[in-house]
Write a protein that holds these residues in place. Structure first.
Motif, mmCIF file in Angstrom:
data_model
loop_
_atom_site.group_PDB
_atom_site.id
_atom_site.type_symbol
_atom_site.label_atom_id
_atom_site.label_comp_id
_atom_site.label_asym_id
_atom_site.label_seq_id
_atom_site.Cartn_x
_atom_site.Cartn_y
_atom_site.Cartn_z
ATOM 1 N N LEU A 33 0.826 -1.208 0.000
ATOM 2 C CA LEU A 33 0.000 0.000 0.000
ATOM 3 C C LEU A 33 0.860 1.259 0.000
ATOM 4 O O LEU A 33 0.519 2.254 -0.651
ATOM 5 C CB LEU A 33 -0.936 -0.014 1.210
ATOM 6 C CG LEU A 33 -2.045 -1.075 1.164
ATOM 7 C CD1 LEU A 33 -2.831 -1.074 2.467
ATOM 8 C CD2 LEU A 33 -2.976 -0.849 -0.014
ATOM 9 N N SER A 34 1.991 1.228 0.709
ATOM 10 C CA SER A 34 2.913 2.368 0.684
ATOM 11 C C SER A 34 3.471 2.579 -0.716
ATOM 12 O O SER A 34 3.620 3.722 -1.175
ATOM 13 C CB SER A 34 4.059 2.138 1.674
ATOM 14 O OG SER A 34 3.591 2.092 2.996
ATOM 15 N N GLY A 35 3.783 1.468 -1.406
ATOM 16 C CA GLY A 35 4.283 1.569 -2.771
ATOM 17 C C GLY A 35 3.244 2.140 -3.718
ATOM 18 O O GLY A 35 3.561 2.964 -4.595
ATOM 19 N N ILE A 36 1.987 1.735 -3.563
ATOM 20 C CA ILE A 36 0.916 2.272 -4.395
ATOM 21 C C ILE A 36 0.762 3.773 -4.155
ATOM 22 O O ILE A 36 0.628 4.561 -5.097
ATOM 23 C CB ILE A 36 -0.402 1.528 -4.107
ATOM 24 C CG1 ILE A 36 -0.312 0.086 -4.611
ATOM 25 C CG2 ILE A 36 -1.584 2.243 -4.768
ATOM 26 C CD1 ILE A 36 -1.497 -0.778 -4.204
ATOM 27 N N LEU A 37 0.774 4.180 -2.902
ATOM 28 C CA LEU A 37 0.647 5.593 -2.569
ATOM 29 C C LEU A 37 1.786 6.410 -3.177
ATOM 30 O O LEU A 37 1.564 7.491 -3.744
ATOM 31 C CB LEU A 37 0.618 5.775 -1.051
ATOM 32 C CG LEU A 37 0.512 7.215 -0.543
ATOM 33 C CD1 LEU A 37 -0.758 7.864 -1.058
ATOM 34 C CD2 LEU A 37 0.551 7.244 0.982
ATOM 35 N N SER A 38 3.003 5.883 -3.095
ATOM 36 C CA SER A 38 4.154 6.594 -3.673
ATOM 37 C C SER A 38 4.002 6.745 -5.183
ATOM 38 O O SER A 38 4.312 7.810 -5.747
ATOM 39 C CB SER A 38 5.453 5.846 -3.362
ATOM 40 O OG SER A 38 5.701 5.816 -1.978
ATOM 41 N N SER A 39 3.523 5.691 -5.849
ATOM 42 C CA SER A 39 3.342 5.756 -7.298
ATOM 43 C C SER A 39 2.288 6.794 -7.675
ATOM 44 O O SER A 39 2.451 7.545 -8.645
ATOM 45 C CB SER A 39 2.938 4.379 -7.845
ATOM 46 O OG SER A 39 4.007 3.458 -7.726
ATOM 47 N N VAL A 40 1.195 6.833 -6.923
ATOM 48 C CA VAL A 40 0.146 7.819 -7.192
ATOM 49 C C VAL A 40 0.686 9.232 -6.996
ATOM 50 O O VAL A 40 0.412 10.143 -7.797
ATOM 51 C CB VAL A 40 -1.072 7.564 -6.288
ATOM 52 C CG1 VAL A 40 -2.079 8.707 -6.397
ATOM 53 C CG2 VAL A 40 -1.748 6.248 -6.660
ATOM 54 N N GLU A 41 1.469 9.436 -5.952
ATOM 55 C CA GLU A 41 2.048 10.761 -5.703
ATOM 56 C C GLU A 41 2.998 11.173 -6.826
ATOM 57 O O GLU A 41 3.026 12.346 -7.235
ATOM 58 C CB GLU A 41 2.779 10.759 -4.355
ATOM 59 C CG GLU A 41 1.828 10.675 -3.160
ATOM 60 C CD GLU A 41 2.558 10.510 -1.843
ATOM 61 O OE1 GLU A 41 3.770 10.164 -1.879
ATOM 62 O OE2 GLU A 41 1.943 10.705 -0.786
ATOM 63 N N LEU A 42 3.766 10.219 -7.345
ATOM 64 C CA LEU A 42 4.663 10.522 -8.462
ATOM 65 C C LEU A 42 3.884 10.875 -9.725
ATOM 66 O O LEU A 42 4.266 11.770 -10.475
ATOM 67 C CB LEU A 42 5.593 9.329 -8.724
ATOM 68 C CG LEU A 42 6.737 9.144 -7.737
ATOM 69 C CD1 LEU A 42 7.456 7.819 -7.987
ATOM 70 C CD2 LEU A 42 7.736 10.303 -7.843
ATOM 71 N N ILE A 43 2.778 10.164 -9.973
ATOM 72 C CA ILE A 43 1.942 10.483 -11.133
ATOM 73 C C ILE A 43 1.407 11.911 -11.023
ATOM 74 O O ILE A 43 1.414 12.677 -11.996
ATOM 75 C CB ILE A 43 0.784 9.470 -11.261
ATOM 76 C CG1 ILE A 43 1.337 8.122 -11.745
ATOM 77 C CG2 ILE A 43 -0.288 9.974 -12.229
ATOM 78 C CD1 ILE A 43 0.316 6.998 -11.759
ATOM 79 N N ASP A 44 0.945 12.289 -9.836
ATOM 80 C CA ASP A 44 0.487 13.665 -9.623
ATOM 81 C C ASP A 44 1.610 14.665 -9.895
ATOM 82 O O ASP A 44 1.390 15.724 -10.501
ATOM 83 C CB ASP A 44 -0.011 13.848 -8.187
ATOM 84 C CG ASP A 44 -1.359 13.180 -7.947
ATOM 85 O OD1 ASP A 44 -2.053 12.909 -8.940
ATOM 86 O OD2 ASP A 44 -1.697 12.925 -6.779
ATOM 87 N N LEU A 45 2.827 14.317 -9.464
ATOM 88 C CA LEU A 45 3.979 15.200 -9.664
ATOM 89 C C LEU A 45 4.295 15.352 -11.146
ATOM 90 O O LEU A 45 4.544 16.461 -11.639
ATOM 91 C CB LEU A 45 5.189 14.639 -8.910
ATOM 92 C CG LEU A 45 6.486 15.444 -8.990
ATOM 93 C CD1 LEU A 45 6.299 16.818 -8.341
ATOM 94 C CD2 LEU A 45 7.613 14.693 -8.298
ATOM 95 N N TYR A 46 4.284 14.223 -11.876
ATOM 96 C CA TYR A 46 4.581 14.277 -13.312
ATOM 97 C C TYR A 46 3.521 15.085 -14.060
ATOM 98 O O TYR A 46 3.839 15.838 -14.992
ATOM 99 C CB TYR A 46 4.646 12.865 -13.906
ATOM 100 C CG TYR A 46 5.736 11.998 -13.322
ATOM 101 C CD1 TYR A 46 6.931 12.546 -12.870
ATOM 102 C CD2 TYR A 46 5.556 10.615 -13.206
ATOM 103 C CE1 TYR A 46 7.917 11.737 -12.317
ATOM 104 C CE2 TYR A 46 6.545 9.802 -12.662
ATOM 105 C CZ TYR A 46 7.724 10.373 -12.220
ATOM 106 O OH TYR A 46 8.691 9.572 -11.681
ATOM 107 N N ASN A 47 2.270 14.947 -13.646
ATOM 108 C CA ASN A 47 1.196 15.683 -14.320
ATOM 109 C C ASN A 47 1.343 17.189 -14.153
ATOM 110 O O ASN A 47 0.984 17.956 -15.047
ATOM 111 C CB ASN A 47 -0.173 15.250 -13.771
ATOM 112 C CG ASN A 47 -0.723 14.042 -14.498
ATOM 113 O OD1 ASN A 47 -0.442 13.835 -15.663
ATOM 114 N ND2 ASN A 47 -1.525 13.238 -13.809
ATOM 115 N N GLY A 48 1.860 17.578 -12.985
ATOM 116 C CA GLY A 48 1.982 19.006 -12.723
ATOM 117 C C GLY A 48 3.372 19.551 -12.946
ATOM 118 O O GLY A 48 3.634 20.738 -12.687
ATOM 119 N N GLY A 49 4.288 18.715 -13.424
ATOM 120 C CA GLY A 49 5.681 19.132 -13.595
ATOM 121 C C GLY A 49 5.949 19.828 -14.910
ATOM 122 O O GLY A 49 5.051 20.074 -15.723
#
Length: 238
Positions: free
Chosen positions: A28-44
């Protein structure tokens, strides 16, 4: 050094459940990290094509983690039934080779495990008496253990052999130095630490299922940091 585990040595409920839920929390921690990275890439500020590649990679990671989470929840289900003495164990006639091939070729698992698995037919026996659900889960436990605990050296293998009176699942891999239960070389472990590794509680679930089928499970530390897991299960009910 060899350790065998099974129904007669099934561990206490607290320890085994804690082991499984630790793995679930990690996923679950890994899933959360991946979702956070996707949000970062979308706004980067990265170029759209670069951001798309990174998002696709993280989405693939999420898919793999969800697949493993579903597998672990099935483990929880089995463990709870064992501890409540309510496991519905039924050995019924099943075509063994297609059953195990279906697991390996399943769309959920093929991209993860198919490169490791080799089938070998010695006997001509087609049908065996097994609990289909438990045998599927036993194979997945061995495959996910290789995935989590093996070094990325390309030598991991799980051979499924169909003999005349039994079938055998034999996994051999090099231990991962980052596995918290062992050092970079099995040979360097003190006997107490090695025994801790060999008696890891999650292996008891594999051993329990094998013993229910009147079979056996062994995990062995080989020279050079190699690990061997062996499950042997007869086709017939005695």
């Amino acid at each position: 050094m060899i350790s065998s585990t099974g129904a007669s040595k099934f561990p206490d409920n607290k320890g085994l459940i804690e082991d499984v839920f630790h793995e679930i929390r990690t996923i679950l921690s890994g899933i959360l990290s991946s979702v956070e990275l996707i949000d970062l890439y979308n706004g980067g500020r990265a170029a759209p094509e670069k951001a798309g590649e990174k998002i696709a990679r993280q989405a693939g990671a999420i898919k793999s983690q969800v697949i493993e989470l579903e597998f672990l929840l099935q483990n929880v289900r089995i463990i709870q039934h064992i501890l409540n003495d309510s496991l519905n164990f039924k050995r019924q006639p099943v075509k063994i080779q297609p059953l195990l091939q279906d697991v390996v070729e399943d769309d959920r698992y093929a991209h993860l495990f198919s490169r490791w698995v080799r089938f070998k037919t010695i006997g001509l026996r087609e049908v065996g008496y097994v609990d289909e659900f438990l045998i599927r889960q036993l194979l997945l436990n061995m495959l996910f253990r290789i995935q989590r605990n093996s070094a990325d050296d390309g030598t991991a293998e799980l051979q499924i052999v169909f003999e005349k009176e039994f079938f055998e699942l034999k996994a051999v891999y090099t231990a991962n130095a980052h596995d918290h239960s062992l050092s970079s070389s099995i040979k360097s472990l003190a006997s107490e630490s090695l025994q801790t590794f060999l008696d890891q509680r999650i292996c008891s679930l594999i051993g329990y299922v094998a013993e229910l089928h009147e079979g056996r499970f062994e995990i062995t530390a080989l020279p050079g940091g190699r690990i061997e897991m062996l499950v042997t299960i007869p086709y017939d009910v005695n």
